[in-house]
Write a protein that holds these residues in place. Sequence first.
Motif, PDB file in Angstrom:
ATOM      1  N   GLU A  84       0.837  -1.195   0.000  1.00  0.00           N
ATOM      2  CA  GLU A  84       0.000   0.000   0.000  1.00  0.00           C
ATOM      3  C   GLU A  84       0.880   1.256   0.000  1.00  0.00           C
ATOM      4  OE1 GLU A  84      -3.380   0.673  -0.093  1.00  0.00           O
ATOM      5  OE2 GLU A  84      -3.469  -1.416  -0.725  1.00  0.00           O
ATOM      6  N   PRO A  85       0.476   2.289  -0.727  1.00  0.00           N
ATOM      7  CA  PRO A  85       1.261   3.531  -0.740  1.00  0.00           C
ATOM      8  C   PRO A  85       1.428   4.148   0.652  1.00  0.00           C
ATOM      9  CG  PRO A  85      -0.329   3.546  -2.533  1.00  0.00           C
ATOM     10  CD  PRO A  85      -0.618   2.340  -1.703  1.00  0.00           C
ATOM     11  N   ARG A  86       0.420   4.031   1.505  1.00  0.00           N
ATOM     12  CA  ARG A  86       0.544   4.583   2.865  1.00  0.00           C
ATOM     13  C   ARG A  86       1.628   3.863   3.659  1.00  0.00           C
ATOM     14  NH1 ARG A  86      -5.643   4.623   4.234  1.00  0.00           N
ATOM     15  NH2 ARG A  86      -6.150   5.208   2.130  1.00  0.00           N
ATOM     16  N   ASP A  87       1.817   2.580   3.388  1.00  0.00           N
ATOM     17  CA  ASP A  87       2.890   1.844   4.056  1.00  0.00           C
ATOM     18  C   ASP A  87       4.258   2.332   3.591  1.00  0.00           C
ATOM     19  OD1 ASP A  87       0.922   0.395   5.342  1.00  0.00           O
ATOM     20  OD2 ASP A  87       1.063  -1.329   3.978  1.00  0.00           O
ATOM     21  N   LEU A  88       4.364   2.686   2.305  1.00  0.00           N
ATOM     22  CA  LEU A  88       5.618   3.257   1.798  1.00  0.00           C
ATOM     23  C   LEU A  88       5.902   4.598   2.465  1.00  0.00           C
ATOM     24  CD1 LEU A  88       5.331   2.538  -2.034  1.00  0.00           C
ATOM     25  CD2 LEU A  88       6.823   1.406  -0.385  1.00  0.00           C
ATOM     26  N   GLY A 113       5.143   7.270  -1.651  1.00  0.00           N
ATOM     27  CA  GLY A 113       3.919   6.940  -0.941  1.00  0.00           C
ATOM     28  C   GLY A 113       2.916   8.071  -0.937  1.00  0.00           C
ATOM     29  N   THR A 114       3.393   9.303  -0.770  1.00  0.00           N
ATOM     30  CA  THR A 114       2.487  10.456  -0.748  1.00  0.00           C
ATOM     31  C   THR A 114       1.819  10.678  -2.096  1.00  0.00           C
ATOM     32  OG1 THR A 114       3.846  11.527   0.943  1.00  0.00           O
ATOM     33  CG2 THR A 114       2.353  12.937  -0.307  1.00  0.00           C
ATOM     34  N   ILE A 115       2.614  10.715  -3.157  1.00  0.00           N
ATOM     35  CA  ILE A 115       2.065  10.963  -4.495  1.00  0.00           C
ATOM     36  C   ILE A 115       1.084   9.861  -4.877  1.00  0.00           C
ATOM     37  CG2 ILE A 115       2.622  11.166  -6.956  1.00  0.00           C
ATOM     38  CD1 ILE A 115       3.524  13.583  -5.347  1.00  0.00           C
TER      39      ILE A 115
END
Length: 148
Positions: free
Chosen positions: A75-79, A134-136
């Motif tokens: 998941e991007p939030r995990d990154l 992760g943010t983008i």
Amino acid sequence: MDDNKPKIMTFNTLILHTAALFLLPLQLIFSVFLLLRGHDEPGGGFIAGLVASGAFVLYLFAHGVASTREIMRVEPRDLLALGLLLGLAAMFPGMLNGEAFLTAQWWEFSLGDTQVKLSTVLIFDIGVYFAVLGTILTIVMSLTESEE
């Protein structure tokens, strides 16, 4: 059916599908090059994270959010969280050695015949890379899912 509702723009072309499959690995390799080069020369975690997120956004436009989540496998939030943790981890070795906060530390060790150097600067850059990626991706995927 409401005619005033905006229609979702899809990019469903053979050229875009093929280009996205071909460019994704090339852009990711280039982003790693920028990341590893950046702590000594121009480049670094921020621009490398933007290049990597551009690769995934291109793939997302061609294949959709579900397919992009499948190839990412995380998941991007995990990154984003991993990036923040690495950034924090890079701050403390200088303090533990009695030096100023965020002072760069270097460690050298051998892997067989190869001499390897690791630094807090590189760890911080990797943290920035993951935080930007992760943010983008969190923003773009959330916007794309809300449109669908």
